[in-house]
Design an enzyme around this catalytic site. Structure first.
Site, short mmCIF file in Angstrom:
data_model
loop_
_atom_site.label_atom_id
_atom_site.label_comp_id
_atom_site.label_asym_id
_atom_site.label_seq_id
_atom_site.Cartn_x
_atom_site.Cartn_y
_atom_site.Cartn_z
N ARG A 196 0.82 -1.08 0.31
CA ARG A 196 0.30 -0.31 -0.03
C ARG A 196 0.98 1.46 0.08
NH1 ARG A 196 -0.65 4.78 2.60
NH2 ARG A 196 0.12 3.79 4.39
N ASN A 227 9.29 4.24 3.87
CA ASN A 227 9.05 3.47 4.95
C ASN A 227 10.77 3.12 5.33
OD1 ASN A 227 6.76 3.48 3.69
ND2 ASN A 227 6.18 3.45 5.48
N HIS A 273 5.77 4.37 12.94
CA HIS A 273 5.22 4.06 11.00
C HIS A 273 6.77 5.20 10.71
CE1 HIS A 273 3.45 3.85 7.57
NE2 HIS A 273 3.70 5.00 7.36
N CYS A 293 6.85 10.08 0.20
CA CYS A 293 5.61 10.96 0.57
C CYS A 293 5.51 12.02 -0.39
CB CYS A 293 6.00 11.44 1.83
SG CYS A 293 4.55 12.90 2.18
#
Ligand SMILES: CC(C)C(=O)C(=O)O
Length: 322
Positions: free
Chosen positions: A25, A260, A218, A251
């Protein structure tokens, strides 16, 4: 089984950590090139076979918002289900929840912003309006017996607003819990956090009555701090960590933001600390190496790179490896 480099437990750390894999995702939603649904389905299945029991597979948002995930329904229909494996999906509103329920999804996540600028950019609403939008989503999801994660984006810094006041994090976290979220995830969406700030945010949340055992972290790795931040959070009692296989992601609102924390780098650290996470590092590296070939570029994960440079995709020094 100890690794070749030893396993050295460290006091104050959990015995077990749950990895919440977000690559399909959070990672793939940032890919410029089209990724076929067959590749996505194979990616998820390989992650499961590597031992990841929680894989956030997609987002049920309108395809206009995230065209990369326009195949969400088809992907969910294709994925084989496995006992003990969860496939959470992001839902922005009641329409998304309806789709999730029709598709037999058991875990959903709503995604709130801590800052007004990101709430406007990502959801076209104020923070308060977006929380209002999530209220019936969380209530109905809970009534249907679903687990509901509440994401908080921009907990540490925001590309428009700079440093984010900790009270804003506490206020949004408290509201998401009042709405009925079963778990929260604190997002460092642009990867600017450092360990002292992580401690300050976690301590402020604890003081406000937000249980650390229901709080995940996260981190994005823009400034190379994601592992240090994670270790700091583990020492503060966090036991669920979000990570993305191969370090996929970014992002769209901060061009310099990288993906990440790479799941492989996290697993390497957990293995060295003797913390169980149930993941076979060799199989995971194989998966990220395979996906990098499909995407046509190398994985940014240091662990994937190191093992590739050593000419081995299956590390001989991984715990549990023969
Ligand atoms: C939008 C949320 C879910 C996120 O991925 C982040 O803040 O990094």
């Amino acid at each position: 089984m100890p690794s070749d480099y030893g396993t050295t437990p460290w006091e104050g750390l959990p015995e077990r950590v749950t990895i919440w894999e977000v690559g399909p995702r959070d990672g793939l939603q940032n890919e410029a090139a089209h990724v076929p649904v067959d590749v996505k389905a194979e990616f998820v299945e390989r992650l499961v076979q590597a031992g990841l029991a929680t894989v956030e597979v997609t987002s049920l948002v309108h395809p206009r918002w995230v065209p990369q995930l326009a195949d969400a329904d088809e992907l969910l229909r294709r994925l084989p289900r496995h006992d003990g494996v969860r496939f959470p999906v992001l839902v922005p509103n009641e329409r998304g929840l309806d789709r999730a329920l029709d598709l037999g999804v058991t875990d959903v996540a709503v995604f709130a912003s801590v800052t007004e600028s990101f709430a406007r950019a990502n959801l076209n609403r104020t923070v308060a309006e977006s929380l209002e939008m999530f209220a019936p989503v969380v209530a109905r999801a809970r009534e249907a017996g679903l687990g509901v994660r509440g994401y908080l984006s921009m907990c540490f810094g925001d590309p428009w607003e700079g440093t984010v006041p900790i009270e804003q994090v506490v206020a949004v976290a408290t509201r998401l819990r009042e709405l009925g979220c079963t778990e929260l995830s604190l997002g460092d969406t642009i990867g600017v956090a450092t360990p002292g700030r992580v401690v300050a945010v976690l301590d402020a949340l604890s003081a406000a009555g937000v249980p650390v055992e229901d709080t995940a972290v996260h981190f994005h790795d823009t400034y190379g701090q994601a592992l240090a931040n994670t270790l700091t959070a583990l020492r503060r009692g966090v036991t669920t960590v979000d990570a993305s296989a191969g370090g996929l992601g970014g992002c769209p609102y901060a061009r310099s933001a990288t993906g990440n924390l790479a799941t492989e780098d996290l697993v390497w650290q957990l293995n060295g600390l003797g913390i169980d996470c149930g993941v076979d590092l060799g199989r995971l590296v194989e998966t990220s190496t395979w996906l990098a070939t499909e995407l046509g570029r190398p994985s940014p994960s240091r662990t994937v790179q190191a093992l590739a440079a050593n000419g081995a995709s299956r590390p001989h020094h991984n715990r549990g490896e023969p």
